[in-house]
Design an enzyme around this catalytic site. Sequence first.
Site, PDB file in Angstrom:
ATOM      1  N   ARG A 165      72.797  46.422 102.219  1.00 35.79           N
ATOM      2  CA  ARG A 165      73.994  47.366 102.699  1.00 35.79           C
ATOM      3  C   ARG A 165      73.765  48.684 102.003  1.00 35.79           C
ATOM      4  O   ARG A 165      74.120  49.848 102.731  1.00 35.79           O
ATOM      5  CB  ARG A 165      74.979  47.591 103.564  1.00 35.79           C
ATOM      6  CG  ARG A 165      74.856  46.407 103.891  1.00 35.79           C
ATOM      7  CD  ARG A 165      76.202  46.029 105.212  1.00 35.79           C
ATOM      8  NE  ARG A 165      77.119  44.736 104.208  1.00 35.79           N
ATOM      9  CZ  ARG A 165      78.452  44.791 104.280  1.00 35.79           C
ATOM     10  NH1 ARG A 165      79.069  45.587 105.406  1.00 35.79           N
ATOM     11  NH2 ARG A 165      78.890  43.851 103.693  1.00 35.79           N
ATOM     12  N   GLY A 180      72.272  30.512  97.599  1.00 35.18           N
ATOM     13  CA  GLY A 180      73.996  30.972  97.268  1.00 35.18           C
ATOM     14  C   GLY A 180      74.793  30.411  96.208  1.00 35.18           C
ATOM     15  O   GLY A 180      74.542  30.491  95.653  1.00 35.18           O
ATOM     16  N   THR A 181      76.397  31.238  96.382  1.00 37.21           N
ATOM     17  CA  THR A 181      76.857  30.844  94.614  1.00 37.21           C
ATOM     18  C   THR A 181      77.530  30.072  94.395  1.00 37.21           C
ATOM     19  O   THR A 181      77.276  29.746  93.046  1.00 37.21           O
ATOM     20  CB  THR A 181      78.305  31.686  95.996  1.00 37.21           C
ATOM     21  OG1 THR A 181      78.534  30.120  96.692  1.00 37.21           O
ATOM     22  CG2 THR A 181      78.684  33.168  96.348  1.00 37.21           C
ATOM     23  N   GLY A 227      86.056  33.453 103.548  1.00 35.64           N
ATOM     24  CA  GLY A 227      86.318  31.778 103.109  1.00 35.64           C
ATOM     25  C   GLY A 227      87.450  31.891 103.530  1.00 35.64           C
ATOM     26  O   GLY A 227      88.504  32.018 102.465  1.00 35.64           O
ATOM     27  N   GLU A 268      84.457  28.478 104.933  1.00 33.42           N
ATOM     28  CA  GLU A 268      83.734  29.459 104.967  1.00 33.42           C
ATOM     29  C   GLU A 268      83.615  29.712 106.935  1.00 33.42           C
ATOM     30  O   GLU A 268      83.706  28.968 107.797  1.00 33.42           O
ATOM     31  CB  GLU A 268      81.717  29.589 104.613  1.00 33.42           C
ATOM     32  CG  GLU A 268      81.870  29.447 103.681  1.00 33.42           C
ATOM     33  CD  GLU A 268      82.627  30.310 102.469  1.00 33.42           C
ATOM     34  OE1 GLU A 268      82.279  31.870 102.673  1.00 33.42           O
ATOM     35  OE2 GLU A 268      83.091  30.002 101.559  1.00 33.42           O
ATOM     36  N   LYS A 290      76.934  77.374  71.538  1.00 33.07           N
ATOM     37  CA  LYS A 290      76.535  76.064  71.120  1.00 33.07           C
ATOM     38  C   LYS A 290      76.344  75.634  69.912  1.00 33.07           C
ATOM     39  O   LYS A 290      75.901  76.550  68.916  1.00 33.07           O
ATOM     40  CB  LYS A 290      74.887  75.799  71.759  1.00 33.07           C
ATOM     41  CG  LYS A 290      74.003  74.349  71.811  1.00 33.07           C
ATOM     42  CD  LYS A 290      72.914  74.359  71.832  1.00 33.07           C
ATOM     43  CE  LYS A 290      72.370  74.901  70.129  1.00 33.07           C
ATOM     44  NZ  LYS A 290      71.046  75.241  69.674  1.00 33.07           N
ATOM     45  N   ALA A 295      80.436  93.115  74.642  1.00 38.67           N
ATOM     46  CA  ALA A 295      79.729  91.665  76.350  1.00 38.67           C
ATOM     47  C   ALA A 295      78.044  91.915  75.822  1.00 38.67           C
ATOM     48  O   ALA A 295      77.345  92.998  75.295  1.00 38.67           O
ATOM     49  CB  ALA A 295      80.056  92.521  77.228  1.00 38.67           C
ATOM     50  N   ASN A 303      68.535  82.288  68.789  1.00 38.99           N
ATOM     51  CA  ASN A 303      68.354  81.855  67.425  1.00 38.99           C
ATOM     52  C   ASN A 303      66.845  80.974  67.574  1.00 38.99           C
ATOM     53  O   ASN A 303      66.936  79.997  66.730  1.00 38.99           O
ATOM     54  CB  ASN A 303      69.184  80.610  68.131  1.00 38.99           C
ATOM     55  CG  ASN A 303      69.214  80.013  69.101  1.00 38.99           C
ATOM     56  OD1 ASN A 303      68.943  80.520  70.604  1.00 38.99           O
ATOM     57  ND2 ASN A 303      70.087  78.865  69.386  1.00 38.99           N
ATOM     58  N   GLY A 311      75.946  99.308  69.742  1.00 41.54           N
ATOM     59  CA  GLY A 311      76.128  98.533  71.159  1.00 41.54           C
ATOM     60  C   GLY A 311      74.411  99.025  71.018  1.00 41.54           C
ATOM     61  O   GLY A 311      73.245 100.251  70.526  1.00 41.54           O
TER      62      GLY A 311
END
Length: 480
Positions: free
Chosen positions: A32, A99-100, A158, A172, A373, A402, A408, A445
């Site tokens: 499912r 089965g279990t 169960g 069950e 970074k 700015a 780099n 600048g």
Amino acid sequence: MSLFQPPGASPLAAPLSPPVDVVIMAAGKGTRMKSRLPKVLQRLAHVPLVQHVLATAQQLQARSAVVITGHGAERVEAALADIGGALALKFVRQEPQLGTGHAVQQAVPVLTDDGVVVVLSGDVPLTQADTLQALISLCAGQHLALLTIDLPDPTGYGRVVRAGDAVQAIVEHKDANAQQRTITEIYSGIMAVPAALLKRWLARLDNNNAQGEYYLTDIVKFAAQDGVTVLAQKTLDAVQVAGINSPVQLAELERSFQHRQALALMEAGVRLSDPARLDVRGHLLCGMDVEIDVNCIFEGDVSLGDGVRVGANCVLANCAIAAGAVIHPFTHIDGGAQGVSVGEGALIGPFARLRPGAQLGAQVHIGNFVEVKNSTLAAGAKANHLAYLGDATVGARVNFGAGSITANYDGTNKHRTTIEADVHVGSNCVLVAPVTLGAGATVGGGSTITKDVPAGALSVARGKQTNLANWARPAKKSAK
Ligand code: UD1
Ligand code: MG
């Protein structure tokens, strides 16, 4: 890899006696989920479901954990290979899945007779160690102890059939008669049982039932026949026994889990604007008077010092934020393996991005659309708008203008930029690494800096401005 633990969780004290061996059923398909990923590897709080179960086994200080795999066995085993710590991790295969009871039969060769076996499912992630500890105590090395719960709608589960108080059997759903189907106490799928008894009973299982499966739950009937006391411990907490079968159930359990974490944080004094809009996928450690606005996500190891405020819509992963720092809205911090540290009283964001190796000192300001970074910024340094600092060592009180960046990367190698204390970098500058700007230098600048700038100097590296008087713009040609 460290195992995930919810806040406040810690290994339970003394080792248990007799030793505990955990069996985790993880062979089922999980149809499912409609996923290529095996169900037990689906993630809750970013951690595979079965890893939550193993973390609980570790808290119990279990001697071993036996994981029964089947569907997607290779992937499940590979995902868990490095995990275990003090816990001896063993895998057994169950192919086909009958089965279990058949599942647990596969574990018999690796279980020693002196232990108590706790049976868990890889798709039931949020059982708490203290609940299992109580079940183990109830087993006391000699009884069969079942974890049960009353469900308003017990359909499919169960049923716990009692005669008076004594548990007689688990029937069950598909095998139950109309009267048994009215029973609301169901078996959770979790039990504690002495290994020697478990082995004896497993050998007696058959598949003469509605589903043609070997039911683990049939051992209850054998216990009753053999005069072994069967004890049921009822939990009131449905979240702890909830299994995942579908994406809807996974999302619901994720919310329950996150809500519990939010409550724990608030109980520790953290102010959450809305506990329903917080996700912690790892460990979040908070000092006093921490405030977290809505829609924040914390991943890996995150610590927030006293008085830290985190604005709305931030993602913080693997980072340490010192006291008094403010993380403004829409900031993304991801320290990866190197980590990120933010100093006391620093102001970060809005819309800032801190990447692995960003180490910011006290009172540093990182503003909107600034990326940092693998760089160290000393106290009071500022990059307030539209900038990139990568592989840089930035001194105290530097102002980085700015639109300025460190170039780099030369296409092959990364190089460092050193900006000494009190440097002023104007707007729209490119600092081509490797390069050093001496203390107190000023960069005009629009400069592209390729050579070192001496301390105290002004460096301008751009085309000179030319003004042509009375300039006539070209006229448009008339149409034919
Ligand atoms: C089982 C119990 C039921 C209980 C319910 C709680 C049995 C027979 N029934 O139901 O009493 O109320 O759990 O959820 O035990 N698995 C294997 N191999 C198999 C079959 C199952 O590894 O051959 C695994 C599944 O992947 C799952 C777990 O065992 O993790 C439980 O199986 P599931 O089919 O969900 O349980 P039920 O049989 O429905
Ligand atoms: Mg089944």
